[in-house]
Scaffold this active site. Structure first.
Site, short mmCIF file in Angstrom:
data_model
loop_
_atom_site.label_atom_id
_atom_site.label_comp_id
_atom_site.label_asym_id
_atom_site.label_seq_id
_atom_site.Cartn_x
_atom_site.Cartn_y
_atom_site.Cartn_z
N ARG A 1 5.02 -13.17 9.70
CA ARG A 1 5.35 -11.79 9.40
C ARG A 1 6.72 -11.88 10.17
O ARG A 1 7.09 -12.68 11.13
CB ARG A 1 4.65 -10.72 9.86
CG ARG A 1 4.17 -10.62 11.29
CD ARG A 1 3.22 -9.57 11.48
NE ARG A 1 3.65 -8.19 11.14
CZ ARG A 1 3.06 -7.51 10.00
NH1 ARG A 1 2.03 -8.04 9.45
NH2 ARG A 1 3.50 -6.21 9.87
N GLU B 1 1.08 -1.21 0.17
CA GLU B 1 0.02 0.11 0.04
C GLU B 1 1.02 1.24 -0.09
O GLU B 1 1.88 1.35 0.85
CB GLU B 1 -0.81 0.10 1.26
CG GLU B 1 -1.73 1.21 1.20
CD GLU B 1 -2.70 1.12 2.50
OE1 GLU B 1 -2.73 0.27 3.22
OE2 GLU B 1 -3.70 2.38 2.46
N LYS C 1 4.04 0.89 9.63
CA LYS C 1 4.10 2.20 8.96
C LYS C 1 3.68 3.35 9.54
O LYS C 1 4.01 4.33 9.61
CB LYS C 1 3.58 2.02 7.52
CG LYS C 1 4.38 1.23 6.87
CD LYS C 1 3.70 1.13 5.35
CE LYS C 1 2.78 0.23 5.19
NZ LYS C 1 2.61 -0.08 3.62
P1 ATP Z 1 2.45 -2.36 8.16
O1 ATP Z 1 1.70 -3.22 9.17
O2 ATP Z 1 3.72 -1.94 8.32
O3 ATP Z 1 1.61 -0.96 7.66
P2 ATP Z 1 1.32 -3.58 5.86
O4 ATP Z 1 0.93 -5.07 5.78
O5 ATP Z 1 -0.01 -2.77 5.99
O6 ATP Z 1 2.30 -3.13 6.81
P3 ATP Z 1 1.76 -3.39 3.21
O7 ATP Z 1 2.27 -2.29 2.18
O8 ATP Z 1 0.14 -3.62 3.00
O9 ATP Z 1 2.18 -3.15 4.49
O10 ATP Z 1 2.55 -4.75 2.84
C1 ATP Z 1 2.91 -5.35 1.66
C2 ATP Z 1 3.19 -6.72 1.78
O11 ATP Z 1 4.09 -6.79 2.53
C3 ATP Z 1 2.11 -7.43 2.18
O12 ATP Z 1 1.99 -8.60 1.55
C4 ATP Z 1 2.02 -7.93 3.78
O13 ATP Z 1 1.75 -8.93 4.26
C5 ATP Z 1 3.90 -7.62 3.51
N1 ATP Z 1 4.36 -7.33 4.91
C6 ATP Z 1 4.24 -6.36 5.73
N2 ATP Z 1 4.86 -6.28 6.77
C7 ATP Z 1 5.48 -7.38 6.83
C8 ATP Z 1 6.23 -8.19 7.79
N3 ATP Z 1 6.75 -7.67 9.03
N4 ATP Z 1 6.98 -9.06 7.76
C9 ATP Z 1 6.43 -9.98 6.45
N5 ATP Z 1 5.72 -9.51 5.44
C10 ATP Z 1 5.32 -8.07 5.60
MG MG Z 2 -1.52 -3.26 4.59
#
Ligand code: ATP
Ligand code: MG
Length: 551
Positions: A258, A34, A268
């Site tokens: 994760r 995102e 984030k």
């Molecule tokens: P955050 O919770 O930090 O805002 P998010 O999951 O909302 O992270 P996205 O931009 O939606 O961030 O993530 C893109 C991809 O990266 C998704 O497939 C998500 O599952 C993966 N991802 C995010 N954080 C992690 C993590 N800590 N470990 C592994 N994969 C991750």
């Molecule tokens: Mg997300």
């Protein structure tokens, strides 16, 4: 002995089965960020998995921005994400945006309405939440649930056309208010948001929800393996439901644990708060767990990949030791980085028997693993700087560096002996008078050895540099355990940045390697973008030695 073949992880097993059974002909994965922040170390794991699996099985990976939330997203993030993925060394097949599918998603919403599978609900957010019930109790049906398809279609089109304010109405799927899976209790498909989108501008004032977007986007692209983190496993039945109900390409979702790291936060939202409150210098502050932050710190993509390889892919959440990541960084830099001598807390050494004005230049290897490889020229004179910690007045027996009447070898050159210690009025040592032994020049005659070797720089040639000595941003190992009466910001490490000064051999300033260098005997450092000609600035990537050993 031959190495045993590496055990497959569960995703590799699934993919091999799918290829064998013919369920899929080739692999297509996607990385779906995102664009509401910068990528972090958790994303590096996701990148390694999505791109790594596709590479291993001859497939491809799409970069798809999951941009359904106009108020939090920005093209600044879109660009930064591409830069970070490229830096990691991954190449996407297509650059795509969920917002490109808004027309198709809208058409599917109308289709569900016409089939009696979706309705416009006038309840507000709170009423909808309350109506959902709990895990133990069934939900209650919305009073608007039994509107006719014609009425729903009219209302939904009015929503699209901007007739209603934010929150006034939503579109919900009509599934089962008593389902054991809360996600089936008439999930919201569309909400009204009068906001400009970074790509679609003001074309839309209704935006689809994650659950109504992600699976269908996968399906549109014919993604074979949609790999995400564990918290999405509860969404999977709904993901499948939309795909089956709409009868579209059967993408499948798989979940892995994760990445969580000690002394590190990866949300984030919180990273954005640190940036906005000025608690760090920006998204690329070298203490940040962002990819641009660790890059500025001197971490390499090779080290990040080594780390992801070592932690593997599991289905169980765990907290990984940040020392393993630091170890990987050291492993990689130890092999590849150039060496230079830098003194940080100097004492002056005068060689009393050195011929006045003489400068000797030494050819020293840039990397000791390759003694015949590229070298740098290091000047040696009768006035040197050595590290204060390498000299001791009342030295214990086991102290093998310089002490009164003791000898030490200066790296790459002579053995010197300390003849006289000069102190100031306060008893502080300010200078050492030493003599060098001309017969100990490397490569000339007999080799005499002493127990200690120390680094040094020629005082007249030394270049002054600014140092930023970084440490962990947080002081709490498990940042998921912040007590309720405290805030995560209470655990910021006050010593995460200490400023210092260094006196460097001149060749350091000419380094062209583009990666962090080793300051011999102390640590790895990388030149920062804040450097000017007069004020070179170096960031400490990591200290050289650590007792940590991976299992
Ligand atoms: P955050 O919770 O930090 O805002 P998010 O999951 O909302 O992270 P996205 O931009 O939606 O961030 O993530 C893109 C991809 O990266 C998704 O497939 C998500 O599952 C993966 N991802 C995010 N954080 C992690 C993590 N800590 N470990 C592994 N994969 C991750
Ligand atoms: Mg997300």
């Amino acid at each position: 002995m031959e190495e045993a073949p590496k055990k497959l992880n569960f995703l590799e097993e699934i993919i091999e089965d799918d290829l064998k059974s013919g369920r899929v002909k080739s692999i297509l994965t996607r990385f779906p960020p995102e664009p509401n922040g910068y990528l972090h170390l958790g994303h590096a794991k996701s990148l390694c998995i999505n791109f790594g699996l596709a590479q291993k099985y001859g497939g491809q990976t799409n970069l798809r921005y999951d941009d359904t939330n106009p108020t939090k997203e920005d093209t600044e993030y879109v660009d930064a994400i591409k830069e970070d993925i490229t830096w990691m060394g991954f190449h996407w097949a297509k650059e795509l945006y969920a917002s490109d599918y808004f027309d198709q998603l809208y058409a599917w919403a109308e289709e569900l309405i016409q089939r009696g599978l979706a309705y416009v609900d006038d309840q507000n957010q709170e009423e909808i939440s309350r109506g959902r019930g709990t895990v133990e109790t069934a939900g209650v049906e919305s009073p608007y649930r039994n509107r006719t398809p014609e009425e729903n279609l009219r209302l939904f089109r009015e929503m699209r056309d901007g007739k209603y304010a934010d929150g006034e109405k939503v579109l919900r799927a009509k599934i089962d208010m008593a389902s054991k899976n809360m996600f089936f209790r008439d999930p919201i498909l569309y909400r009204i948001k009068h906001a400009s989108h970074h790509r679609t501008g003001d074309k839309w004032c209704i935006y689809p929800m994650y659950d109504f977007t992600h699976g269908q986007s996968d399906s549109i692209e014919h993604i074979t393996h949609s790999i995400c983190t564990l918290e999405f496993d509860v969404h999977r039945p709904l993901y499948d439901w939309f795909i089956e109900t709409l009868g579209i390409f059967p993408s499948h979702q798989y979940e892995f644990a994760r990445l969580n790291l000690t002394y590190t936060l990866m949300s984030k939202r919180k990273l954005l708060e640190l940036v906005q409150k000025g608690l760090v210098s920006g998204w690329d502050d070298p203490r940040m767990p962002t990819l641009c932050g660790v890059r500025r710190r001197g971490y390499t993509p090779e080290a990040l990949k080594m780390f992801c390889e070592r932690i593997g892919v599991t289905k169980r959440d765990q907290l990984m030791d940040i020392q393993l990541l630091e170890w990987c960084v050291r492993q990689d830099l130890n092999e590849r980085s150039n060496r230079y001598m830098v003194v940080q807390d100097p004492i002056k050494v005068t060689l009393t028997n050195w011929p006045e004005g003489l400068v000797e230049w030494y050819d020293c290897p840039l990397n000791p693993a390759d003694p015949e490889g590229p070298s740098r020229k290091v000047p040696f004179t009768g006035e040197l700087l050595i590290e204060r910690a390498d000299f001791m007045v009342d030295a214990p027996k086991k102290f093998f560096r310089l002490k009164p009447d003791g000898e030490v070898r200066l790296k790459y050159t002579y053995i010197i002996k300390c003849d006289e210690v000069i102190k100031d009025a306060n008893g502080q040592v300010v200078e050492l008078h030493c003599s060098y032994d001309p017969s100990t020049k490397p490569g000339s005659g007999e080799w005499r050895s002493v127990k200690g070797t120390i680094h040094w720089v020629s005082a007249a040639h030394a270049r002054r540099i600014d140092l930023r000595l970084y440490d962990r941003l947080f002081s709490l190992a498990d940042m998921s355990q912040v007590p309720e009466d405290k805030d995560y910001k209470d655990f910021l490490n006050p010593d995460s940045l200490v400023l210092g000064t260094g006196y460097a051999e001149p060749a350091l300033l000419e380094d062209k390697s583009g990666i962090a260098v080793q300051f011999e005997r102390t640590g790895y450092y990388i030149k920062d973008k804040d450097s000017t000609l007069d004020h070179p600035v170096y960031n400490r990537t990591t200290v050289l030695k650590d007792s940590y050993k991976p299992e």
